[in-house]
Motif scaffolding. Structure first.
Motif, PDB file in Angstrom:
ATOM      1  N   LYS A 168       0.839  -1.203   0.000  1.00 29.35           N
ATOM      2  CA  LYS A 168       0.000   0.000   0.000  1.00 29.35           C
ATOM      3  C   LYS A 168       0.872   1.250   0.000  1.00 29.35           C
ATOM      4  CE  LYS A 168      -3.761  -2.146   2.653  1.00 29.35           C
ATOM      5  NZ  LYS A 168      -4.439  -2.156   3.968  1.00 29.35           N
ATOM      6  N   GLU A 169       1.907   1.249   0.844  1.00 30.87           N
ATOM      7  CA  GLU A 169       2.762   2.421   0.943  1.00 30.87           C
ATOM      8  C   GLU A 169       3.691   2.524  -0.267  1.00 30.87           C
ATOM      9  OE1 GLU A 169       4.450   4.371   4.657  1.00 30.87           O
ATOM     10  OE2 GLU A 169       6.109   3.027   4.059  1.00 30.87           O
ATOM     11  N   ILE A 170       4.302   1.408  -0.675  1.00 25.90           N
ATOM     12  CA  ILE A 170       5.229   1.438  -1.809  1.00 25.90           C
ATOM     13  C   ILE A 170       4.494   1.856  -3.075  1.00 25.90           C
ATOM     14  CG2 ILE A 170       6.761   0.043  -3.247  1.00 25.90           C
ATOM     15  CD1 ILE A 170       7.201  -1.738  -0.710  1.00 25.90           C
ATOM     16  N   TYR A 171       3.303   1.309  -3.281  1.00 27.18           N
ATOM     17  CA  TYR A 171       2.510   1.663  -4.474  1.00 27.18           C
ATOM     18  C   TYR A 171       2.142   3.151  -4.437  1.00 27.18           C
ATOM     19  CZ  TYR A 171      -0.984   1.198  -8.182  1.00 27.18           C
ATOM     20  OH  TYR A 171      -1.691   1.334  -9.361  1.00 27.18           O
ATOM     21  N   ALA A 172       1.733   3.638  -3.278  1.00 30.06           N
ATOM     22  CA  ALA A 172       1.360   5.055  -3.171  1.00 30.06           C
ATOM     23  C   ALA A 172       2.559   5.957  -3.417  1.00 30.06           C
ATOM     24  CB  ALA A 172       0.753   5.336  -1.796  1.00 30.06           C
ATOM     25  N   LEU A 173       3.733   5.559  -2.950  1.00 30.80           N
ATOM     26  CA  LEU A 173       4.943   6.329  -3.225  1.00 30.80           C
ATOM     27  C   LEU A 173       5.203   6.399  -4.728  1.00 30.80           C
ATOM     28  CD1 LEU A 173       7.207   4.947  -0.368  1.00 30.80           C
ATOM     29  CD2 LEU A 173       6.566   7.348  -0.639  1.00 30.80           C
ATOM     30  N   ALA A 174       5.040   5.257  -5.412  1.00 29.69           N
ATOM     31  CA  ALA A 174       5.234   5.227  -6.864  1.00 29.69           C
ATOM     32  C   ALA A 174       4.194   6.084  -7.568  1.00 29.69           C
ATOM     33  CB  ALA A 174       5.169   3.779  -7.356  1.00 29.69           C
ATOM     34  N   ARG A 175       2.962   5.981  -7.142  1.00 26.71           N
ATOM     35  CA  ARG A 175       1.877   6.758  -7.758  1.00 26.71           C
ATOM     36  C   ARG A 175       2.165   8.255  -7.667  1.00 26.71           C
ATOM     37  NH1 ARG A 175      -2.394   6.162  -3.978  1.00 26.71           N
ATOM     38  NH2 ARG A 175      -1.558   8.082  -3.093  1.00 26.71           N
ATOM     39  N   GLU A 176       2.623   8.706  -6.510  1.00 22.04           N
ATOM     40  CA  GLU A 176       2.882  10.126  -6.318  1.00 22.04           C
ATOM     41  C   GLU A 176       4.080  10.599  -7.135  1.00 22.04           C
ATOM     42  OE1 GLU A 176       0.800  12.216  -4.776  1.00 22.04           O
ATOM     43  OE2 GLU A 176      -0.438  10.410  -4.672  1.00 22.04           O
ATOM     44  N   VAL A 177       5.041   9.696  -7.380  1.00 23.07           N
ATOM     45  CA  VAL A 177       6.161  10.036  -8.267  1.00 23.07           C
ATOM     46  C   VAL A 177       5.636  10.375  -9.663  1.00 23.07           C
ATOM     47  CG1 VAL A 177       8.142   9.056  -9.493  1.00 23.07           C
ATOM     48  CG2 VAL A 177       7.955   8.780  -7.023  1.00 23.07           C
ATOM     49  N   PHE A 178       4.702   9.566 -10.153  1.00 23.26           N
ATOM     50  CA  PHE A 178       4.124   9.831 -11.475  1.00 23.26           C
ATOM     51  C   PHE A 178       3.231  11.064 -11.450  1.00 23.26           C
ATOM     52  CE2 PHE A 178       4.671   5.063 -11.915  1.00 23.26           C
ATOM     53  CZ  PHE A 178       5.846   5.181 -12.642  1.00 23.26           C
ATOM     54  N   SER A 179       2.518  11.271 -10.352  1.00 23.54           N
ATOM     55  CA  SER A 179       1.683  12.470 -10.236  1.00 23.54           C
ATOM     56  C   SER A 179       2.524  13.734 -10.283  1.00 23.54           C
ATOM     57  CB  SER A 179       0.879  12.433  -8.925  1.00 23.54           C
ATOM     58  OG  SER A 179      -0.036  11.357  -8.927  1.00 23.54           O
ATOM     59  N   GLY A 180       3.795  13.609  -9.879  1.00 23.17           N
ATOM     60  CA  GLY A 180       4.695  14.750  -9.910  1.00 23.17           C
ATOM     61  C   GLY A 180       5.291  15.020 -11.278  1.00 23.17           C
ATOM     62  N   GLY A 181       4.880  14.231 -12.290  1.00 19.35           N
ATOM     63  CA  GLY A 181       5.331  14.475 -13.652  1.00 19.35           C
ATOM     64  C   GLY A 181       6.511  13.648 -14.098  1.00 19.35           C
TER      65      GLY A 181
END
Length: 263
Positions: A168-181
């Motif tokens: 849950k945390e690792i996936y969310a970290l990855a998701r936010e990396v992509f959200s940052g462009g």
């Protein structure tokens, strides 16, 4: 109506109805539950801020088979990457060494880039993302395999598995990396910590030259605290020798020369 037919007809109708209900329940588990959009916890946000980073900053994942560890590194406001957190890998498959073929029950090793298209929010293992195997190096050697993931549920058939809470945390970290462009993040899948001592201790392995090649890339990261650009020529990895996006190398061709002599 024939009494022997009626119960069978009713049973089949009931079974069909139940199967529809069960399938609907399974679908609702994976579609629309927004598990992939669960925000990072306040504690995680605080830890990122304390190290001088943020969710949108790029990251690198490093996995070590021998010690069953997964590290998340984040870029800080200084421009250098720093270790954010280490997670326990509760299951991986096979032994130390690369993956060769589909069905060999071996977790891969090498350098990979995860893009948004490799994220899997509807995973049967809570959440997951594909590491990108086979990559350019693997394909040059004719290696095969599909759906090689980092995922939850602590089960592995060629993947790297962590707990559901961890993914849950690792996936969310990855998701936010992509959200940052950011277009991708690097994953380094390694047999062990790439120290000179570990390389020497495994010098007799048939994978020794492969691991020495991987160490060239991990040494760049250790020295610069920046993920190296990687590409493939002469069927081996090279690092920081070209821009693989605009000037990709021929995986079977000669490697480019560098200052001081050939690669």
């Amino acid at each position: 109506m024939n009494e022997t037919i009626m119960p069978h007809f009713v049973f089949r109708a009931f079974a069909l109805l139940m199967s529809v209900i069960v399938l609907s329940a399974c679908s609702s588990q994976f579609v629309g539950d927004n598990r992939h959009m669960v925000p990072l916890s306040p504690d995680t946000l605080q830890r990122l801020a304390a190290m001088g980073s943020s969710p949108s900053e790029p990251m690198v994942i490093r996995v070590y088979k021998q010690t069953s560890e997964l590290e998340v590194w984040k870029r800080t406001y200084t421009g250098s990457y720093a270790l954010f957190k280490t997670y326990e890998v509760c299951n991986w498959s096979g032994e130390l060494g690369p993956k060769f073929r589909e069905g060999d029950y071996q977790s891969p090793e090498g350098f990979y880039d995860v893009t948004p298209a490799l994220m899997n929010p509807k995973s049967s293992y809570w959440l997951s993302f594909n590491v990108g195997f086979p990559n350019k190096f693997d394909e040059a050697w004719g290696r095969t395999g599909t759906n090689l993931m980092i995922h939850g549920d602590c089960k592995s058939v060629g993947c790297y598995a962590v707990t559901d809470d961890q993914i849950k945390e690792i996936y969310a970290l990855a998701r936010e990396v992509f959200s940052g462009g950011n277009r991708s993040f690097q994953v380094q899948l390694l047999p062990f910590r790439m120290t000179d001592a570990n390389i020497s201790a495994n010098a007799s392995s048939p994978h020794a030259s492969f691991w020495t090649n991987l160490k060239e890339g991990t040494d760049v990261f250790e020295r610069t605290r920046q993920p190296p650009d990687w590409d493939v020529c002469e069927k081996r990895y090279v690092f920081n020798r070209n821009d693989p996006r605009t000037n990709p190398l021929d995986p079977f061709g000669a490697c480019p020369s560098v200052a001081g002599g050939p690669v």
